[in-house]
Design a protein around this motif. Sequence first.
Motif, PDB file in Angstrom:
ATOM      1  N   VAL A  65       0.879  -1.159   0.000  1.00 54.74           N
ATOM      2  CA  VAL A  65       0.000   0.000   0.000  1.00 54.74           C
ATOM      3  C   VAL A  65       0.921   1.215   0.000  1.00 54.74           C
ATOM      4  CG1 VAL A  65      -1.835   1.232   1.223  1.00 54.74           C
ATOM      5  CG2 VAL A  65      -1.708  -1.279   1.339  1.00 54.74           C
ATOM      6  N   THR A  66       0.809   2.059  -1.040  1.00 51.14           N
ATOM      7  CA  THR A  66       1.777   3.130  -1.198  1.00 51.14           C
ATOM      8  C   THR A  66       1.205   4.336  -1.925  1.00 51.14           C
ATOM      9  OG1 THR A  66       3.994   3.664  -2.044  1.00 51.14           O
ATOM     10  CG2 THR A  66       2.681   2.126  -3.353  1.00 51.14           C
ATOM     11  N   ASP A  67       1.839   5.493  -1.695  1.00 55.21           N
ATOM     12  CA  ASP A  67       1.533   6.682  -2.483  1.00 55.21           C
ATOM     13  C   ASP A  67       2.564   6.858  -3.602  1.00 55.21           C
ATOM     14  OD1 ASP A  67       3.809   7.637  -1.184  1.00 55.21           O
ATOM     15  OD2 ASP A  67       2.760   9.240  -0.119  1.00 55.21           O
ATOM     16  N   TYR A  68       3.518   5.933  -3.698  1.00 60.23           N
ATOM     17  CA  TYR A  68       4.572   5.921  -4.721  1.00 60.23           C
ATOM     18  C   TYR A  68       5.512   7.121  -4.628  1.00 60.23           C
ATOM     19  CZ  TYR A  68       1.693   2.310  -6.864  1.00 60.23           C
ATOM     20  OH  TYR A  68       0.962   1.183  -7.095  1.00 60.23           O
ATOM     21  N   ALA A  69       5.455   7.849  -3.531  1.00 59.43           N
ATOM     22  CA  ALA A  69       6.293   9.041  -3.406  1.00 59.43           C
ATOM     23  C   ALA A  69       7.034   9.100  -2.070  1.00 59.43           C
ATOM     24  CB  ALA A  69       5.452  10.303  -3.584  1.00 59.43           C
ATOM     25  N   THR A  70       6.305   8.843  -0.976  1.00 63.69           N
ATOM     26  CA  THR A  70       6.908   9.023   0.341  1.00 63.69           C
ATOM     27  C   THR A  70       6.761   7.830   1.270  1.00 63.69           C
ATOM     28  OG1 THR A  70       4.891   9.980   1.296  1.00 63.69           O
ATOM     29  CG2 THR A  70       6.448  11.512   0.240  1.00 63.69           C
ATOM     30  N   SER A 101       9.197   1.606  -8.635  1.00 61.32           N
ATOM     31  CA  SER A 101       8.185   2.490  -8.055  1.00 61.32           C
ATOM     32  C   SER A 101       8.265   2.599  -6.547  1.00 61.32           C
ATOM     33  CB  SER A 101       6.780   2.013  -8.444  1.00 61.32           C
ATOM     34  OG  SER A 101       6.600   2.109  -9.833  1.00 61.32           O
ATOM     35  N   LEU A 102       9.125   1.773  -5.938  1.00 65.04           N
ATOM     36  CA  LEU A 102       9.236   1.780  -4.479  1.00 65.04           C
ATOM     37  C   LEU A 102      10.600   2.286  -4.012  1.00 65.04           C
ATOM     38  CD1 LEU A 102       7.444  -1.625  -3.789  1.00 65.04           C
ATOM     39  CD2 LEU A 102       6.484   0.698  -3.653  1.00 65.04           C
ATOM     40  N   GLN A 103      11.266   3.056  -4.844  1.00 62.42           N
ATOM     41  CA  GLN A 103      12.576   3.602  -4.498  1.00 62.42           C
ATOM     42  C   GLN A 103      12.421   5.046  -4.007  1.00 62.42           C
ATOM     43  OE1 GLN A 103      15.092   1.272  -4.543  1.00 62.42           O
ATOM     44  NE2 GLN A 103      13.271   0.092  -5.080  1.00 62.42           N
ATOM     45  N   GLY A 104      13.307   5.464  -3.113  1.00 59.75           N
ATOM     46  CA  GLY A 104      13.334   6.841  -2.639  1.00 59.75           C
ATOM     47  C   GLY A 104      12.229   7.197  -1.667  1.00 59.75           C
ATOM     48  N   LEU A 105      11.571   6.200  -1.101  1.00 57.52           N
ATOM     49  CA  LEU A 105      10.505   6.457  -0.134  1.00 57.52           C
ATOM     50  C   LEU A 105      11.103   6.857   1.219  1.00 57.52           C
ATOM     51  CD1 LEU A 105       8.276   3.342  -0.884  1.00 57.52           C
ATOM     52  CD2 LEU A 105       7.992   5.663  -1.782  1.00 57.52           C
TER      53      LEU A 105
END
Length: 144
Positions: A65-70, A101-105
């Motif tokens: 479950v993600t916002d793909y940004a943070t 898509s799950l990098q830099g969170l």
Amino acid sequence: MLQSPQFEISTNKTDLDVPMIYQFLSEQSTWAVGIPRRVVERAIENSMCFGGFVDGRQVAFARVVTDYATFANLVDVFVLPAYRGNGFAKQMMRTIMAHPSLQGLRRFTLHTSNAHALYREFGFTEAAKPEAYMEKYFPNIYLS
């Protein structure tokens, strides 16, 4: 020497065996017993999903479950009992953690009652500030 089965991972939701996922979560998991099928379907629809397959049969699953940004939260991770011990959970985790898509969170979370050693291998630790963590928790929501 036994050959380990070929394990493939897909993020294509149309590849998922939703009846199997529902059956496992609602009957065999330790965290979602009694979950309604419509809830499983809605959760899949609104999450990044990873299916693990052996010979075209789905034997593993995980959702993010993600916002793909943070932020991301890893949930519903399982390998069917007959397929455990083949390293499939580690392969799933490697794929999840490497997904572009799950990098830099800023934060990637999960809750586990019994797989701490697995997740530690992928950099997860106990909460840095557990006193800042809060939740509304309804453990038996699907059984009422």
